[in-house]
Design a protein around this motif. Structure first.
Motif, mmCIF file in Angstrom:
data_model
loop_
_atom_site.group_PDB
_atom_site.id
_atom_site.type_symbol
_atom_site.label_atom_id
_atom_site.label_comp_id
_atom_site.label_asym_id
_atom_site.label_seq_id
_atom_site.Cartn_x
_atom_site.Cartn_y
_atom_site.Cartn_z
ATOM 1 N N ALA A 149 49.637 38.906 53.060
ATOM 2 C CA ALA A 149 48.860 37.661 53.031
ATOM 3 C C ALA A 149 47.365 37.963 53.211
ATOM 4 O O ALA A 149 46.512 37.318 52.587
ATOM 5 C CB ALA A 149 49.365 36.707 54.105
ATOM 6 N N GLU A 150 47.054 38.974 54.047
ATOM 7 C CA GLU A 150 45.634 39.365 54.213
ATOM 8 C C GLU A 150 45.041 39.784 52.865
ATOM 9 O O GLU A 150 43.938 39.380 52.501
ATOM 10 C CB GLU A 150 45.517 40.564 55.166
ATOM 11 N N GLU A 151 45.796 40.608 52.129
ATOM 12 C CA GLU A 151 45.299 41.066 50.821
ATOM 13 C C GLU A 151 45.216 39.901 49.840
ATOM 14 O O GLU A 151 44.248 39.772 49.092
ATOM 15 C CB GLU A 151 46.226 42.152 50.240
ATOM 16 N N ALA A 152 46.258 39.077 49.861
ATOM 17 C CA ALA A 152 46.318 37.961 48.909
ATOM 18 C C ALA A 152 45.134 37.019 49.099
ATOM 19 O O ALA A 152 44.510 36.570 48.135
ATOM 20 C CB ALA A 152 47.639 37.205 49.092
ATOM 21 N N ILE A 153 44.795 36.773 50.350
ATOM 22 C CA ILE A 153 43.711 35.824 50.631
ATOM 23 C C ILE A 153 42.357 36.409 50.223
ATOM 24 O O ILE A 153 41.423 35.686 49.861
ATOM 25 C CB ILE A 153 43.749 35.406 52.124
ATOM 26 N N SER A 154 42.274 37.741 50.223
ATOM 27 C CA SER A 154 40.990 38.345 49.862
ATOM 28 C C SER A 154 40.821 38.433 48.340
ATOM 29 O O SER A 154 39.768 38.828 47.857
ATOM 30 C CB SER A 154 40.846 39.735 50.490
ATOM 31 N N ASP A 155 41.852 38.069 47.590
ATOM 32 C CA ASP A 155 41.744 38.103 46.125
ATOM 33 C C ASP A 155 41.706 36.670 45.570
ATOM 34 O O ASP A 155 42.641 36.205 44.926
ATOM 35 C CB ASP A 155 42.930 38.892 45.538
ATOM 36 N N GLN A 156 40.591 35.990 45.839
ATOM 37 C CA GLN A 156 40.489 34.596 45.395
ATOM 38 C C GLN A 156 40.323 34.499 43.871
ATOM 39 O O GLN A 156 40.567 33.461 43.277
ATOM 40 C CB GLN A 156 39.331 33.880 46.103
ATOM 41 N N GLU A 157 39.952 35.624 43.250
ATOM 42 C CA GLU A 157 39.859 35.644 41.777
ATOM 43 C C GLU A 157 41.244 35.403 41.166
ATOM 44 O O GLU A 157 41.403 34.675 40.197
ATOM 45 C CB GLU A 157 39.383 37.029 41.354
ATOM 46 N N PHE A 158 42.255 36.049 41.783
ATOM 47 C CA PHE A 158 43.632 35.881 41.320
ATOM 48 C C PHE A 158 44.087 34.428 41.517
ATOM 49 O O PHE A 158 44.728 33.829 40.646
ATOM 50 C CB PHE A 158 44.566 36.846 42.069
ATOM 51 N N VAL A 159 43.712 33.851 42.665
ATOM 52 C CA VAL A 159 44.087 32.461 42.952
ATOM 53 C C VAL A 159 43.486 31.533 41.882
ATOM 54 O O VAL A 159 44.158 30.654 41.338
ATOM 55 C CB VAL A 159 43.607 32.036 44.368
ATOM 56 N N GLN A 160 42.217 31.781 41.568
ATOM 57 C CA GLN A 160 41.520 30.972 40.568
ATOM 58 C C GLN A 160 42.197 31.120 39.203
ATOM 59 O O GLN A 160 42.410 30.138 38.489
ATOM 60 C CB GLN A 160 40.039 31.407 40.508
ATOM 61 N N PHE A 161 42.556 32.364 38.868
ATOM 62 C CA PHE A 161 43.243 32.640 37.599
ATOM 63 C C PHE A 161 44.548 31.831 37.524
ATOM 64 O O PHE A 161 44.813 31.158 36.520
ATOM 65 C CB PHE A 161 43.532 34.151 37.482
ATOM 66 N N CYS A 162 45.330 31.870 38.610
ATOM 67 C CA CYS A 162 46.630 31.164 38.612
ATOM 68 C C CYS A 162 46.426 29.657 38.479
ATOM 69 O O CYS A 162 47.187 28.976 37.794
ATOM 70 C CB CYS A 162 47.414 31.464 39.887
ATOM 71 N N LYS A 163 45.392 29.149 39.150
ATOM 72 C CA LYS A 163 45.117 27.710 39.082
ATOM 73 C C LYS A 163 44.768 27.308 37.634
ATOM 74 O O LYS A 163 45.300 26.337 37.097
ATOM 75 C CB LYS A 163 43.962 27.364 40.021
ATOM 76 N N GLU A 164 43.898 28.095 37.016
ATOM 77 C CA GLU A 164 43.485 27.766 35.639
ATOM 78 C C GLU A 164 44.658 27.863 34.671
ATOM 79 O O GLU A 164 44.837 27.008 33.806
ATOM 80 C CB GLU A 164 42.342 28.688 35.196
ATOM 81 N N MET A 165 45.468 28.909 34.836
ATOM 82 C CA MET A 165 46.626 29.074 33.951
ATOM 83 C C MET A 165 47.609 27.920 34.139
ATOM 84 O O MET A 165 48.188 27.418 33.177
ATOM 85 C CB MET A 165 47.342 30.402 34.229
ATOM 86 N N ASN A 166 47.793 27.500 35.400
ATOM 87 C CA ASN A 166 48.714 26.394 35.688
ATOM 88 C C ASN A 166 48.218 25.107 35.015
ATOM 89 O O ASN A 166 48.993 24.371 34.408
ATOM 90 C CB ASN A 166 48.828 26.197 37.204
#
Ligand SMILES: Cc1ncc(COP(=O)(O)O)c(C=O)c1O
Length: 359
Positions: A261-278
């Protein structure tokens, strides 16, 4: 053995089918699961690297306080880490809240249909559950406010609501909070918060400075793609967190879950990518539904509740035979619908193709 009286009404959770199970049962090579609102893009690559490094420490207990992860979450939202509790999934925090604030004299108010664990955990404590039906797939906060009595202890708002995807706006939430006595906890479950694009969606954390009885639940199971690791969190004022810590299992959030979760939270680019794809995949899917003349509930989430005219089980089986696992409406308490997770564009085109065959 005599089962405690209050557990007699508690339903046993029935999990959906797994990909492996369907592959083996039907002899299918390609099966996609669009039944549990998981992330079709997996998790940030940083997570895999970190897990590999941490495998050397499996013999050591995790940090029971989850300090590093809580600091990362606190940084993300600009809050104090004392306002955070970690859970073995956000599910566990629903259980903790019910344990500390409910008993057989108390009442919980929520809606129907919504995420079932609010009710299940209330029943486990012997509490009474009042359910104000959704209106157009959204929580009816006025009806819920009218249902408040001196026994009310917790009010659950699922925003966006699972299984409909509808939201309540900040204006509606504030109007509601003004009517709720300050000794009643208002727990807002924002498991799908990262997917929301509607600008009227509440900034619930910022409302906490005014409403000390407000708690937010979020999770790493959805957009962060860590459902298998079981890690979620609650944010509230320090007093509520201290109450919750009394019942917390000592090592409830495991080590791999915390570091991932620490790593996941530090990769907000990935979060943004998933949001846009969704957002894009959902747009294409909804357009496809409209072209087929199929009704659905507008959704601010990574799933859509679709209306249909077939028998629920038959529809479910038809999808299954075509290699797609969906969530059947009758299992969600809404016969005549099915809930489908927004997968990749390719996966949603496959769902549309199956629906076309059905029609
Ligand atoms: C609204 C809602 N809340 C909570 C959860 C539980 O999430 P977790 O995996 O964090 O326990 C889910 C999971 O589907 C959900 O839909």
């Amino acid at each position: 053995m005599k089962l405690n009286e209050q557990y007699k009404n508690v339903p046993i959770y029935l999990p959906g089918k797994s990909i492996k199970e369907v592959q083996e049962q039907l002899g299918l090579e390609q099966v996609i699961k669009l039944a549990s609102n998981e992330n079709p893009y997996g998790a940030s690559r940083k997570v895999n690297e970190r897990i590999n490094e941490e495998l050397a420490y499996l013999s050591i207990y995790p940090d029971g306080s989850g300090k590093k992860l809580k600091e990362k979450i606190a940084d993300l939202y600009g809050i104090d880490d004392k306002q955070i509790i970690l859970g073995n999934g956000s599910d566990e925090i629903i259980q903790y809240l019910s344990r500390i604030y409910l008993n057989s004299d108390s009442e919980v108010i929520t809606s129907i249909p919504t995420f079932p664990m609010y009710k299940t955990n209330a029943l486990m404590e012997g509490a009474h559950v009042v359910e104000a039906p959704l209106v157009d797939g959204r929580f009816d906060l006025d009806k819920m406010a009218e249902a408040i009595t001196e026994r009310t202890a917790i009010i659950w708002v699922c925003n966006p609501n699972n299984p409909t995807g509808g939201i309540v706006s900040e204006e509606e939430l504030v109007h509601f909070l003004e009517k709720v006595p300050s000794h009643i906890l208002v727990a807002v479950d924002e498991a799908y918060y990262e997917y929301v694009t509607d600008k009227s969606y509440p900034n619930t954390i910022s409302l906490m400075s005014k409403y000390a009885n407000l708690l937010v639940l979020r999770t790493f199971s959805k957009i962060y793609g860590l459902a298998a690791l079981r890690i979620g969190y609650g944010i509230a004022n320090e007093k509520v967190i201290q109450d919750l810590l009394r019942v917390k299992e000592p090592f409830n959030a495991n080590h791999l879950a915390q570091v991932s979760a620490e790593e996941a939270i530090s990769d907000q680019e990935f979060v943004q990518f998933c949001k846009e794809m969704n957002t894009e995949s959902k747009r294409i899917f909804l357009k496809g539904l409209e072209e087929l003349g199929i009704d659905y509930f507008p959704s601010e989430s990574n799933f859509v509740l679709v209306k249909h005219k077939m028998d629920d089980d038959q529809l479910f089986q038809y999808f299954l035979n075509n290699g797609v696992i969906i969530r059947s409406g009758h299992k969600l308490g809404i016969p005549g619908t099915f809930r489908v997770t927004i997968g990749s564009i390719e996966q949603m085109n496959q769902v549309l193709k199956i629906l076309k065959q059905i029609i």
